[in-house]
Design a protein around this motif. Structure first.
Motif, mmCIF file in Angstrom:
data_model
loop_
_atom_site.group_PDB
_atom_site.id
_atom_site.type_symbol
_atom_site.label_atom_id
_atom_site.label_comp_id
_atom_site.label_asym_id
_atom_site.label_seq_id
_atom_site.Cartn_x
_atom_site.Cartn_y
_atom_site.Cartn_z
ATOM 1 N N LEU A 190 0.810 -1.214 0.000
ATOM 2 C CA LEU A 190 0.000 0.000 0.000
ATOM 3 C C LEU A 190 0.850 1.274 0.000
ATOM 4 O O LEU A 190 0.320 2.378 0.085
ATOM 5 C CB LEU A 190 -0.926 0.004 1.220
ATOM 6 N N GLY A 191 2.154 1.114 -0.074
ATOM 7 C CA GLY A 191 3.037 2.267 -0.096
ATOM 8 C C GLY A 191 3.333 2.857 1.271
ATOM 9 O O GLY A 191 3.761 4.008 1.379
ATOM 10 N N VAL A 192 3.121 2.079 2.310
ATOM 11 C CA VAL A 192 3.342 2.552 3.679
ATOM 12 C C VAL A 192 4.608 1.916 4.243
ATOM 13 O O VAL A 192 4.749 0.698 4.245
ATOM 14 C CB VAL A 192 2.143 2.217 4.590
ATOM 15 N N ASN A 193 5.519 2.737 4.733
ATOM 16 C CA ASN A 193 6.724 2.279 5.408
ATOM 17 C C ASN A 193 6.451 2.406 6.906
ATOM 18 O O ASN A 193 6.420 3.521 7.443
ATOM 19 C CB ASN A 193 7.918 3.129 4.985
ATOM 20 N N LEU A 194 6.219 1.292 7.574
ATOM 21 C CA LEU A 194 5.817 1.323 8.974
ATOM 22 C C LEU A 194 6.871 1.930 9.902
ATOM 23 O O LEU A 194 6.525 2.757 10.751
ATOM 24 C CB LEU A 194 5.407 -0.073 9.441
ATOM 25 N N PRO A 195 8.152 1.566 9.792
ATOM 26 C CA PRO A 195 9.130 2.218 10.664
ATOM 27 C C PRO A 195 9.165 3.738 10.465
ATOM 28 O O PRO A 195 9.230 4.491 11.433
ATOM 29 C CB PRO A 195 10.465 1.567 10.263
ATOM 30 N N SER A 196 9.083 4.183 9.234
ATOM 31 C CA SER A 196 9.058 5.624 8.975
ATOM 32 C C SER A 196 7.805 6.265 9.550
ATOM 33 O O SER A 196 7.852 7.397 10.048
ATOM 34 C CB SER A 196 9.124 5.908 7.476
ATOM 35 N N ALA A 197 6.689 5.560 9.505
ATOM 36 C CA ALA A 197 5.443 6.091 10.057
ATOM 37 C C ALA A 197 5.584 6.343 11.556
ATOM 38 O O ALA A 197 5.085 7.349 12.070
ATOM 39 C CB ALA A 197 4.289 5.129 9.786
ATOM 40 N N VAL A 198 6.295 5.453 12.245
ATOM 41 C CA VAL A 198 6.516 5.636 13.678
ATOM 42 C C VAL A 198 7.473 6.797 13.917
ATOM 43 O O VAL A 198 7.207 7.684 14.731
ATOM 44 C CB VAL A 198 7.046 4.340 14.330
ATOM 45 N N VAL A 199 8.565 6.822 13.180
ATOM 46 C CA VAL A 199 9.550 7.895 13.338
ATOM 47 C C VAL A 199 8.927 9.253 13.019
ATOM 48 O O VAL A 199 9.179 10.240 13.712
ATOM 49 C CB VAL A 199 10.787 7.628 12.451
ATOM 50 N N ASP A 200 8.102 9.295 11.986
ATOM 51 C CA ASP A 200 7.469 10.555 11.579
ATOM 52 C C ASP A 200 6.296 10.948 12.480
ATOM 53 O O ASP A 200 5.768 12.052 12.358
ATOM 54 C CB ASP A 200 6.987 10.472 10.131
ATOM 55 N N GLY A 201 5.851 10.038 13.351
ATOM 56 C CA GLY A 201 4.833 10.367 14.331
ATOM 57 C C GLY A 201 3.394 10.182 13.912
ATOM 58 O O GLY A 201 2.484 10.577 14.630
#
Length: 85
Positions: free
Chosen positions: A21-32
């Motif tokens: 789906l184009g989602v980077n989960l680790p980046s989502a956490v880092v980005d808040g």
């Protein structure tokens, strides 16, 4: 690095579904825009799922235009995340 060493298969499958789906989960956490607790809930749902073989097969053929299969316990949550991304 964000990961789940106690549930490596579930972590890999959850990340794989998100990537489609184009989602980077680790980046989502880092980005808040995703908390570590919410990420843990995604992995826990995957770990409890009985469809790991079907999931692995689905991921092997999925493209960037695919949506998670109906059997995925994280389908709705990942689709919402993809809209927020």
């Amino acid at each position: 690095m964000i990961g789940f060493s106690d549930a490596p298969l579930a972590w890999g499958l959850t990340r794989g579904m998100a990537r489609v789906l184009g989602v980077n989960l680790p980046s989502a956490v880092v980005d808040g825009w995703l908390t570590r607790k919410e990420l843990g809930q995604l992995v826990s749902r995957c770990e409890a799922c009985s469809q790991k073989t079907a999931c692995t097969a689905w991921l092997a053929t999925a493209t960037g235009t695919s949506c998670p299969p109906v059997f995925c316990p994280n389908k709705t949550a990942l689709e919402v995340l993809s809209l927020r991304h």
